[in-house]
Design a protein around this motif. Structure first.
Motif, PDB file in Angstrom:
ATOM      1  N   ALA A 115       0.845  -1.191   0.000  1.00  0.00           N
ATOM      2  CA  ALA A 115       0.000   0.000   0.000  1.00  0.00           C
ATOM      3  C   ALA A 115       0.881   1.242   0.000  1.00  0.00           C
ATOM      4  O   ALA A 115       2.049   1.189   0.415  1.00  0.00           O
ATOM      5  N   PRO A 116       0.357   2.363  -0.473  1.00  0.00           N
ATOM      6  CA  PRO A 116       1.146   3.596  -0.529  1.00  0.00           C
ATOM      7  C   PRO A 116       1.212   4.312   0.816  1.00  0.00           C
ATOM      8  O   PRO A 116       0.278   4.269   1.611  1.00  0.00           O
ATOM      9  N   LEU A 117       2.323   4.967   1.046  1.00  0.00           N
ATOM     10  CA  LEU A 117       2.505   5.826   2.209  1.00  0.00           C
ATOM     11  C   LEU A 117       2.404   7.261   1.700  1.00  0.00           C
ATOM     12  O   LEU A 117       3.282   7.729   0.983  1.00  0.00           O
ATOM     13  N   ILE A 118       1.334   7.942   2.046  1.00  0.00           N
ATOM     14  CA  ILE A 118       1.057   9.284   1.539  1.00  0.00           C
ATOM     15  C   ILE A 118       0.901  10.244   2.714  1.00  0.00           C
ATOM     16  O   ILE A 118       0.159   9.962   3.663  1.00  0.00           O
ATOM     17  N   ASN A 119       1.608  11.375   2.658  1.00  0.00           N
ATOM     18  CA  ASN A 119       1.566  12.311   3.783  1.00  0.00           C
ATOM     19  C   ASN A 119       0.322  13.196   3.740  1.00  0.00           C
ATOM     20  O   ASN A 119      -0.512  13.092   2.829  1.00  0.00           O
ATOM     21  N   ALA A 120       0.213  14.095   4.712  1.00  0.00           N
ATOM     22  CA  ALA A 120      -0.968  14.938   4.838  1.00  0.00           C
ATOM     23  C   ALA A 120      -1.147  15.888   3.653  1.00  0.00           C
ATOM     24  O   ALA A 120      -2.257  16.357   3.389  1.00  0.00           O
ATOM     25  N   ASP A 121      -0.067  16.157   2.944  1.00  0.00           N
ATOM     26  CA  ASP A 121      -0.127  17.035   1.771  1.00  0.00           C
ATOM     27  C   ASP A 121      -0.451  16.278   0.491  1.00  0.00           C
ATOM     28  O   ASP A 121      -0.447  16.859  -0.597  1.00  0.00           O
ATOM     29  N   GLY A 122      -0.709  14.973   0.623  1.00  0.00           N
ATOM     30  CA  GLY A 122      -1.020  14.166  -0.543  1.00  0.00           C
ATOM     31  C   GLY A 122       0.195  13.726  -1.325  1.00  0.00           C
ATOM     32  O   GLY A 122       0.083  13.242  -2.455  1.00  0.00           O
ATOM     33  N   GLU A 123       1.376  13.865  -0.730  1.00  0.00           N
ATOM     34  CA  GLU A 123       2.614  13.500  -1.402  1.00  0.00           C
ATOM     35  C   GLU A 123       2.953  12.037  -1.154  1.00  0.00           C
ATOM     36  O   GLU A 123       2.951  11.569  -0.008  1.00  0.00           O
ATOM     37  N   PHE A 124       3.243  11.302  -2.223  1.00  0.00           N
ATOM     38  CA  PHE A 124       3.633   9.905  -2.087  1.00  0.00           C
ATOM     39  C   PHE A 124       5.058   9.828  -1.547  1.00  0.00           C
ATOM     40  O   PHE A 124       5.968  10.470  -2.070  1.00  0.00           O
ATOM     41  N   LEU A 125       5.264   9.020  -0.501  1.00  0.00           N
ATOM     42  CA  LEU A 125       6.575   8.910   0.125  1.00  0.00           C
ATOM     43  C   LEU A 125       7.242   7.562  -0.106  1.00  0.00           C
ATOM     44  O   LEU A 125       8.448   7.482  -0.336  1.00  0.00           O
ATOM     45  N   ALA A 126       6.460   6.497  -0.009  1.00  0.00           N
ATOM     46  CA  ALA A 126       7.048   5.162  -0.053  1.00  0.00           C
ATOM     47  C   ALA A 126       5.941   4.124  -0.203  1.00  0.00           C
ATOM     48  O   ALA A 126       4.748   4.454  -0.231  1.00  0.00           O
ATOM     49  N   ALA A 127       6.355   2.872  -0.280  1.00  0.00           N
ATOM     50  CA  ALA A 127       5.421   1.745  -0.294  1.00  0.00           C
ATOM     51  C   ALA A 127       5.693   0.894   0.931  1.00  0.00           C
ATOM     52  O   ALA A 127       6.847   0.652   1.291  1.00  0.00           O
ATOM     53  N   ILE A 128       4.633   0.448   1.585  1.00  0.00           N
ATOM     54  CA  ILE A 128       4.767  -0.438   2.738  1.00  0.00           C
ATOM     55  C   ILE A 128       4.162  -1.790   2.351  1.00  0.00           C
ATOM     56  O   ILE A 128       3.146  -1.849   1.654  1.00  0.00           O
ATOM     57  N   GLN A 129       4.786  -2.865   2.782  1.00  0.00           N
ATOM     58  CA  GLN A 129       4.412  -4.190   2.301  1.00  0.00           C
ATOM     59  C   GLN A 129       4.513  -5.250   3.394  1.00  0.00           C
ATOM     60  O   GLN A 129       5.369  -5.156   4.278  1.00  0.00           O
TER      61      GLN A 129
END
Length: 243
Positions: A197-211
């Motif tokens: 699943a995607p790791l997305i911050n409060a600003d809607g910016e994609f940071l990483a994938a967690i698995q």
């Protein structure tokens, strides 16, 4: 500046291979003259960034210092283990965080579960973007940038022999964006499955994938929907901590 770029080119050549390389091969892959490559290697060897023996050149032990500094100072890498421990405990699966590194992805944090994988994936290992958790990263890339990374390929083959067209791949990326998670079976390694699943911050910016990943025979992968929700919750928890 050009000298720095050439030194980085040489280091990237050595980082990308699993075996030592001869001087001529380093020069060829870096697109540099042999004499220029030799001078760069000599300077890097003097600083411990490169080592050599009878079989050729390879990255040196001093490269570990930079890797350690990244893991210690990068907020995501430093914060992720606690969340991954909770995720691994809840699912029994190996939990990891991946970030994009150019046309590849790299694992920056990893916690083994009670049902460990049958292969070792070291921190910093380069992995493709079109398989497993890499698809989560690809799903949130700029379309033109993704085209550049894919290099104009029409299709690719997964570890189980399944052939995937570029059209089907793009359709899957759209499904990832809509659903918020993806399940993968026998894609990069036969016998291994994962949910990312995607790791997305409060600003809607994609940071990483967690698995989370484990053996395909694990009953949890029969219906991966609960795992998808579990991984998404972990991603939200981690995003709230890193800001």
């Amino acid at each position: 500046m050009r000298s720095l770029e050439r030194a980085i080119d040489v280091l990237e050549v050595l980082e990308a291979t699993r075996t030592p390389l001869r001087l001529s091969e380093v020069a060829r892959r870096a697109g540099l003259h042999v004499a220029t490559t030799q001078r760069i290697l000599n300077a890097l060897e003097a600083r411990g960034r490169v080592e050599q023996d009878g079989s050729g050149y390879r990255t040196g032990v001093a490269m570990l210092f930079g890797a350690h500094a990244y893991l210690a100072t990068n907020r995501l890498a430093a914060t992720a283990p606690m969340i991954l421990q909770q995720l691994a405990a809840a699912t029994g699966l190996t939990a990891s965080v991946f970030v994009r590194a150019g046309s590849s992805r790299a694992v920056i944090a990893r916690v083994e579960g009670s049902d460990p994988l049958r292969y070792v994936l070291p921190i910093g290992e380069r992995l493709p973007l079109h398989l497993g958790a890499g698809k989560v990263i690809a799903a949130y890339m700029d379309p033109e940038e993704l085209d550049s990374v894919l290099g104009g390929i029409d299709e690719f083959t997964r570890a189980d022999g399944t052939r995937v067209s570029l059209e089907d791949f793009r359709r899957e990326l759209e499904e990832i964006r809509q659903r918020g998670w993806v399940a993968s079976h026998d894609e990069r390694v036969v016998g291994a499955s994962s949910v990312g699943a995607p790791l997305i911050n409060a600003d809607g910016e994609f940071l990483a994938a967690i698995q989370v990943a484990g053996q395909t025979t694990n009953p949890a992968f029969t219906d991966p929907t609960p795992l998808g929700h579990e991984v998404r919750q972990a991603a939200s928890a981690l995003a709230s901590r890193v800001g």
